[in-house]
Design a protein around this motif. Structure first.
Motif, mmCIF file in Angstrom:
data_model
loop_
_atom_site.group_PDB
_atom_site.id
_atom_site.type_symbol
_atom_site.label_atom_id
_atom_site.label_comp_id
_atom_site.label_asym_id
_atom_site.label_seq_id
_atom_site.Cartn_x
_atom_site.Cartn_y
_atom_site.Cartn_z
ATOM 1 N N TYR B 109 0.766 -1.233 -0.104
ATOM 2 C CA TYR B 109 -0.031 -0.644 -0.247
ATOM 3 C C TYR B 109 0.693 1.475 0.093
ATOM 4 O O TYR B 109 0.804 2.579 -0.868
ATOM 5 C CB TYR B 109 -1.240 0.055 1.621
ATOM 6 N N ASP B 110 1.612 1.127 1.039
ATOM 7 C CA ASP B 110 2.951 2.567 1.000
ATOM 8 C C ASP B 110 3.768 2.548 -0.021
ATOM 9 O O ASP B 110 3.545 3.078 -0.630
ATOM 10 C CB ASP B 110 3.649 2.275 1.811
ATOM 11 N N MET B 112 2.469 1.460 -3.069
ATOM 12 C CA MET B 112 1.648 2.289 -4.321
ATOM 13 C C MET B 112 1.369 3.422 -4.172
ATOM 14 O O MET B 112 1.216 4.032 -4.718
ATOM 15 C CB MET B 112 0.455 1.526 -4.427
ATOM 16 N N VAL B 113 0.712 4.619 -3.059
ATOM 17 C CA VAL B 113 -0.006 5.342 -3.103
ATOM 18 C C VAL B 113 1.868 6.310 -3.015
ATOM 19 O O VAL B 113 2.014 7.503 -3.859
ATOM 20 C CB VAL B 113 0.099 6.061 -1.943
ATOM 21 N N ASN B 116 2.095 6.417 -7.053
ATOM 22 C CA ASN B 116 1.388 7.028 -7.449
ATOM 23 C C ASN B 116 1.309 8.545 -7.471
ATOM 24 O O ASN B 116 1.302 9.602 -8.298
ATOM 25 C CB ASN B 116 -0.125 7.100 -7.097
ATOM 26 N N LEU B 124 3.887 1.684 -10.641
ATOM 27 C CA LEU B 124 2.881 1.646 -10.374
ATOM 28 C C LEU B 124 1.730 0.377 -11.094
ATOM 29 O O LEU B 124 1.189 0.379 -10.487
ATOM 30 C CB LEU B 124 1.881 3.839 -10.537
#
Lengths: 379, 171
Positions: B109-110, B112-113, B116, B124
């Motif tokens: 999650y970290d 990915m964001v 982004n 990504l």
């Protein structure tokens, strides 16, 4: 004894039976109600994890990747699973998934009540089980070797004193009308000349068919062509749907037991028995489907219909339906020739069903079921 | 105590030596959340569109502050970008990505964001593909358990989803 007298007698008998069953039916319906304990909906706001609250463009990206890669069943279950995770995931999934008309794929149960694609039909098959009088519609070209075919709809034939009914459900093991898997039913009159669909959709979306029949049916491969007319009026699909720029009604959600509207008859049309289609009068607003005229094959010296390899066994049940159009209507010749529904035998108790815009899988299935209802009046 | 990370030649000890002895351009990225600094080749750093724009606009002369990205995520991102800058063999990169993304949901999650935010398309795409692959074949309950999501559907939505899942289980 005149025909009118007989019809009146049958109607009175039918109404008497209905009145008797109404009391029983309510009780039975209550008893048959599902006892599965519902998941408790939260009453207070829930503290969500980061994966539920991630930036919407990222959630869209992820679910889009799932949707685009899992095009066929059973892999397509993944898309339905995403729509059941939590509210934000459900909203995004519903936004991404397109109707069968747009993408040619079925995803949620509501897809079964949305018009098929315009350019190519959705190809399915029906398996009949004579022992249990059930009919199952599968979303595959033909039965697969591993038997792993996606069940779309199931119907159970119920013979009544003055009619035959097909109860249509999303599942093959529950035909209860009180269940949330109940989709609708098809009912024929005693003579087998008129059929009506009762749809559990709301009044804007319900469909009703009537079938009037005269003459002999067409064979699929080598046919004896007489002035036969088998036509279906779909009075919730406007005629304009097949004209340039036209659209067909596309419901976006199925009613659930919380907000269900009761089934009802949209309109009753008297059967008009006539020798040929041109003398049949239908309101110009409704779409009427008629069986496609075969072409004379000079070399084979017979009348033929081109089923494009999807029908391989000669049967009186085989048919192709196209739109009934007047020359004065604004409909292209290609559109007039386009087969909207095709149904035919490929083996013992196995039939293919290919449907396209503007009818839905549910409507197509109901029309095909009507051909399984053999009656004294029919050949 | 400031942490200084050198991503590059391990023999070099100071920033001055890097500037004098190398003809490559170097940048310093500083994660403002936890004050970690990363010295990285410009050619690697500009895999991020955000940093690329800053460099082109001439704002990247001194330390570049990077908000919203944690130090450990930044380290992983630089490792990814370095590999993708140096290696051109598709097969090797694919194997590297598979190993690299073998992370738990929190770390993914970290990553990915952060990818982004920094606009690193290649990274990504790899992460979102990995997440999509994690989801496929799982029931909604399993997805919720893995990603620690609470079910906040309304009563009506729950009934609707039960019907949908009942239908999809039919074969």
């Amino acid at each position: 004894m005149s025909l009118k007298f007989l019809v009146r007698e049958w109607r009175e008998l039918r109404d008497a039976i209905r009145r008797k069953n109404r009391g029983k039916g309510k009780h039975w319906r209550n008893r048959a109600r599902s006892h599965i304990a519902p998941d408790l909906a939260p009453s207070e706001p829930i503290e969500q994890g980061k994966w539920a609250d991630m930036p919407p463009e990222l959630l869209l990206d992820i679910i889009q990747r799932v949707e685009e890669s899992e095009k066929s069943w059973p892999a397509r279950n993944a898309v339905v699973a995403c729509a059941s995770v939590c509210k934000s995931w459900r909203d995004v999934t519903k936004e991404i998934v397109r109707t069968p008309e747009e993408c040619g794929r079925l995803t949620f149960p509501i897809s079964l009540k949305q018009p098929g694609p315009r350019d190519a039909p959705i190809q399915c098959f029906i398996r009949r089980d004579r022992a249990s009088s059930t009919f199952c519609l599968y979303g595959s070209l033909a039965p697969s070797e591993d038997g792993n075919d996606k069940l779309l709809l199931a119907a159970k034939k119920i013979r009544k004193p003055t009619s035959t009914e097909f109860v249509i459900s999303l599942v093959a093991d529950n035909f209860s009308r009180s269940s949330n898997t109940y989709i609708g039913r098809l009912r024929s009159n005693f003579m087998g000349t008129k059929f009506k669909i009762y749809d559990n959709q709301s009044s804007d979306d319900a469909a009703a068919l009537s079938k009037s029949k005269s003459g002999r049916r067409l064979h699929s491969i080598a046919c004896n062509y007489h002035t036969a007319t088998i036509s279906y009026e779909l009075n919730t699909i406007p005629f304009s749907s097949i004209q340039e720029g036209g659209t067909a009604p596309t419901p976006m959600s199925l009613p659930n037991s919380v907000a269900r509207t009761s089934s009802f008859l949209v309109s009753e049309r008297k059967a008009q028995l006539a020798r040929d289609c041109s003398s049949l009068k239908f309101p110009s607003e409704s779409l009427v489907l008629k069986n496609k005229s075969p072409r004379w094959h000079e070399q084979l010296q017979c009348w033929c219909l081109n089923f494009k390899g999807r029908v391989t066994v000669a049967s009186v049940k085989n048919f192709q339906l196209v739109a009934a159009v007047d020359p004065s209507d604004n409909v292209s010749e290609a559109e007039q020739e386009r087969v909207i529904l095709q149904f035919g035998k490929i083996g013992k108790d196995i039939f293919t069903m290919d449907y396209s815009y503007p009818i839905s899988a549910f409507q197509a299935f109901a029309i095909c079921l009507s051909s399984f209802d053999t009656k004294p009046a029919c050949e | 105590m400031k942490k200084l990370k050198f991503i590059g030649n391990p023999l070099l000890q100071s920033r001055e030596k890097i500037n004098m002895s190398s003809d490559k351009k170097w940048l310093t990225l500083k994660t403002t959340e936890d004050n970690e600094e990363f010295v990285v080749e410009e050619s690697v750093a500009i895999m991020s569109n955000v940093i690329k724009n800053m460099v082109e606009d001439g704002c990247a002369s001194s330390v570049i502050p990077v908000p919203r990205v944690k130090g450990n995520a930044m380290g992983k991102i630089i490792e990814f970008c370095k590999k993708h800058t140096e290696e051109s063999d598709e097969k090797v990169l694919k194997e590297f990505d598979a190993e690299f993304l073998n992370l738990g949901p929190d770390a993914l999650y970290d990553l990915m964001v952060s990818a982004n935010f920094l606009e690193i398309k290649v990274l990504l795409d790899s992460v979102t593909t990995k997440v999509a692959d994690m989801i496929k074949g799982k029931s909604s309950e399993e997805i919720r358990n893995i990603l620690k999501i609470e079910n906040d559907l309304s009563a009506e939505e729950i009934e609707e989803s039960r019907r949908e899942n009942c239908w999809t289980r039919q074969e």
